[in-house]
Write a protein that holds these residues in place. Sequence first.
Motif, PDB file in Angstrom:
ATOM      1  N   MET A 160       0.846  -1.206  -0.137  1.00  0.00           N
ATOM      2  CA  MET A 160       0.002   0.086   0.019  1.00  0.00           C
ATOM      3  C   MET A 160       0.705   1.359   0.049  1.00  0.00           C
ATOM      4  SD  MET A 160      -2.765  -1.386   2.830  1.00  0.00           S
ATOM      5  CE  MET A 160      -3.956   0.304   2.751  1.00  0.00           C
ATOM      6  N   TYR A 161       2.057   1.300   0.576  1.00  0.00           N
ATOM      7  CA  TYR A 161       2.874   2.418   0.632  1.00  0.00           C
ATOM      8  C   TYR A 161       3.699   2.353  -0.541  1.00  0.00           C
ATOM      9  CZ  TYR A 161       6.620   5.321   2.553  1.00  0.00           C
ATOM     10  OH  TYR A 161       7.588   6.315   2.602  1.00  0.00           O
ATOM     11  N   LEU A 162       3.507   3.300  -1.484  1.00  0.00           N
ATOM     12  CA  LEU A 162       4.492   3.128  -2.515  1.00  0.00           C
ATOM     13  C   LEU A 162       5.889   4.042  -2.428  1.00  0.00           C
ATOM     14  CD1 LEU A 162       1.667   3.751  -5.260  1.00  0.00           C
ATOM     15  CD2 LEU A 162       2.454   1.690  -4.186  1.00  0.00           C
ATOM     16  N   LYS A 163       5.998   4.780  -1.323  1.00  0.00           N
ATOM     17  CA  LYS A 163       7.255   5.398  -1.054  1.00  0.00           C
ATOM     18  C   LYS A 163       7.207   6.716  -2.031  1.00  0.00           C
ATOM     19  CE  LYS A 163       9.900   1.315   0.709  1.00  0.00           C
ATOM     20  NZ  LYS A 163      11.174   0.599   0.649  1.00  0.00           N
ATOM     21  N   ARG A 164       8.438   7.181  -2.102  1.00  0.00           N
ATOM     22  CA  ARG A 164       8.558   8.415  -3.047  1.00  0.00           C
ATOM     23  C   ARG A 164       8.750   7.931  -4.348  1.00  0.00           C
ATOM     24  NH1 ARG A 164      13.244  11.539  -4.593  1.00  0.00           N
ATOM     25  NH2 ARG A 164      14.659   9.818  -3.948  1.00  0.00           N
ATOM     26  N   ILE A 165       7.624   8.760  -4.995  1.00  0.00           N
ATOM     27  CA  ILE A 165       7.362   8.340  -6.364  1.00  0.00           C
ATOM     28  C   ILE A 165       7.694   9.449  -7.302  1.00  0.00           C
ATOM     29  CG2 ILE A 165       5.344   6.667  -5.686  1.00  0.00           C
ATOM     30  CD1 ILE A 165       3.467   9.358  -6.670  1.00  0.00           C
ATOM     31  N   ASP A 166       7.957  10.612  -6.732  1.00  0.00           N
ATOM     32  CA  ASP A 166       8.384  11.788  -8.059  1.00  0.00           C
ATOM     33  C   ASP A 166       8.958  12.842  -7.029  1.00  0.00           C
ATOM     34  OD1 ASP A 166       8.259  13.094 -10.210  1.00  0.00           O
ATOM     35  OD2 ASP A 166       6.178  13.741 -10.261  1.00  0.00           O
ATOM     36  N   HIS A 167       9.455  13.756  -7.896  1.00  0.00           N
ATOM     37  CA  HIS A 167       9.830  15.153  -7.283  1.00  0.00           C
ATOM     38  C   HIS A 167       9.958  16.177  -8.250  1.00  0.00           C
ATOM     39  CE1 HIS A 167      13.628  13.925  -9.628  1.00  0.00           C
ATOM     40  NE2 HIS A 167      13.662  15.060  -9.604  1.00  0.00           N
ATOM     41  N   PHE A 168       9.543  17.315  -7.801  1.00  0.00           N
ATOM     42  CA  PHE A 168       9.666  18.451  -8.637  1.00  0.00           C
ATOM     43  C   PHE A 168      10.520  19.769  -8.081  1.00  0.00           C
ATOM     44  CE2 PHE A 168       7.620  22.685 -10.038  1.00  0.00           C
ATOM     45  CZ  PHE A 168       7.485  22.383 -11.119  1.00  0.00           C
ATOM     46  N   TYR A 199      11.906  28.696 -14.623  1.00  0.00           N
ATOM     47  CA  TYR A 199      11.202  29.633 -13.916  1.00  0.00           C
ATOM     48  C   TYR A 199      11.114  29.397 -12.499  1.00  0.00           C
ATOM     49  CZ  TYR A 199       9.118  29.290 -18.475  1.00  0.00           C
ATOM     50  OH  TYR A 199       8.848  29.456 -19.973  1.00  0.00           O
ATOM     51  N   SER A 200      12.021  30.514 -11.896  1.00  0.00           N
ATOM     52  CA  SER A 200      11.839  30.438 -10.475  1.00  0.00           C
ATOM     53  C   SER A 200      10.744  30.689  -9.518  1.00  0.00           C
ATOM     54  CB  SER A 200      12.770  31.868 -10.051  1.00  0.00           C
ATOM     55  OG  SER A 200      13.079  31.573  -8.669  1.00  0.00           O
ATOM     56  N   PRO A 201      10.304  29.926  -8.296  1.00  0.00           N
ATOM     57  CA  PRO A 201      11.476  29.079  -7.797  1.00  0.00           C
ATOM     58  C   PRO A 201      11.331  27.457  -8.178  1.00  0.00           C
ATOM     59  CG  PRO A 201       9.538  29.302  -6.328  1.00  0.00           C
ATOM     60  CD  PRO A 201       9.282  29.753  -7.722  1.00  0.00           C
ATOM     61  N   TYR A 202      10.887  27.344  -9.192  1.00  0.00           N
ATOM     62  CA  TYR A 202      10.611  26.038  -9.560  1.00  0.00           C
ATOM     63  C   TYR A 202      11.108  25.560 -11.005  1.00  0.00           C
ATOM     64  CZ  TYR A 202       7.593  25.806  -5.447  1.00  0.00           C
ATOM     65  OH  TYR A 202       6.890  25.885  -4.313  1.00  0.00           O
ATOM     66  N   GLY A 203      11.511  24.352 -11.194  1.00  0.00           N
ATOM     67  CA  GLY A 203      12.040  23.823 -12.408  1.00  0.00           C
ATOM     68  C   GLY A 203      11.029  23.021 -13.128  1.00  0.00           C
ATOM     69  N   PRO A 204      11.154  22.280 -14.118  1.00  0.00           N
ATOM     70  CA  PRO A 204      10.172  21.484 -14.957  1.00  0.00           C
ATOM     71  C   PRO A 204       9.837  20.351 -14.157  1.00  0.00           C
ATOM     72  CG  PRO A 204      12.337  21.507 -15.970  1.00  0.00           C
ATOM     73  CD  PRO A 204      12.624  22.449 -15.005  1.00  0.00           C
ATOM     74  N   TYR A 205       8.772  19.672 -14.652  1.00  0.00           N
ATOM     75  CA  TYR A 205       8.387  18.157 -14.301  1.00  0.00           C
ATOM     76  C   TYR A 205       9.266  17.173 -14.671  1.00  0.00           C
ATOM     77  CZ  TYR A 205       4.036  19.946 -12.543  1.00  0.00           C
ATOM     78  OH  TYR A 205       2.898  20.679 -11.735  1.00  0.00           O
ATOM     79  N   THR A 206       9.786  16.356 -13.758  1.00  0.00           N
ATOM     80  CA  THR A 206      10.229  15.048 -14.280  1.00  0.00           C
ATOM     81  C   THR A 206       9.423  14.546 -15.355  1.00  0.00           C
ATOM     82  OG1 THR A 206       9.654  13.467 -12.879  1.00  0.00           O
ATOM     83  CG2 THR A 206      10.893  14.634 -11.944  1.00  0.00           C
ATOM     84  N   ASN A 207      10.167  14.161 -16.463  1.00  0.00           N
ATOM     85  CA  ASN A 207       9.186  13.476 -17.540  1.00  0.00           C
ATOM     86  C   ASN A 207       9.625  12.125 -17.709  1.00  0.00           C
ATOM     87  OD1 ASN A 207      11.777  13.773 -18.759  1.00  0.00           O
ATOM     88  ND2 ASN A 207      11.162  15.057 -20.290  1.00  0.00           N
ATOM     89  N   SER A 208      10.401  11.309 -16.645  1.00  0.00           N
ATOM     90  CA  SER A 208      10.588   9.823 -16.943  1.00  0.00           C
ATOM     91  C   SER A 208      10.109   9.188 -15.832  1.00  0.00           C
ATOM     92  CB  SER A 208      12.132   9.875 -16.845  1.00  0.00           C
ATOM     93  OG  SER A 208      12.705  10.235 -15.748  1.00  0.00           O
ATOM     94  N   PHE A 209       9.604   7.920 -16.082  1.00  0.00           N
ATOM     95  CA  PHE A 209       9.232   7.076 -14.966  1.00  0.00           C
ATOM     96  C   PHE A 209      10.219   6.519 -14.058  1.00  0.00           C
ATOM     97  CE2 PHE A 209       7.616   2.726 -13.755  1.00  0.00           C
ATOM     98  CZ  PHE A 209       6.469   3.096 -13.169  1.00  0.00           C
TER      99      PHE A 209
END
Length: 206
Positions: free
Chosen positions: A62-70, A109-119
Amino acid sequence: MSYYFCIVNTRDQPTFELEFGTSKQGGDGVPRFTQEARNLNPFIMHASLDYVDELQWHTNQMYLKRIDHFASSHISAFLTPISTRFLLLHLPHPPNTDPVPPPQTSTSYSPYGPYTNSFPGTAALSSLSSSTTSSSRSSLASVGGGGSSIANNPTSPQTEEAIRLFFTEVFESWLKAVMSPFGGPQEKIGSPVFRTRVLAAGKKYL
């Protein structure tokens, strides 16, 4: 560390949202997201749902852990048996201080960068296949001894375990909330008791 917790139903609609800050290493429990981050957090969460939908077929946990970052934000996920998603965005920064945005460049684009686009790939799937075998008592002891790591390092084993315990406790409270005859798993949760229990779990583990 600042946290943004969200429960998303099977229609991809948020039924509960809450911000809070770390209570470890002297933290006061107050979230310190910038206004731009607050506006962007729901979109970051929604973008990570695709990863949850993909990862659920590769594990029975049920716990999928850390799945993504931005940029500096990290998203962890928990999947209930009826496919309701618990998502936790955590933004690391020293306790009781505002996060410092990265320097602006001509290609970001401050303060964020683009989304990760890889699985997440084989590393994430390998991580999902390893289940936690320690008892709740030893887990709590481990979390209690790693307050510094929890407050500053979103990828440390102590943080992963603390988030797992947080999700587990919130799941138990969520079950009681959705079993109410006046609500259901697809409805928004407006119970102040549930909100208090989520805050208490955040203070206890994060």
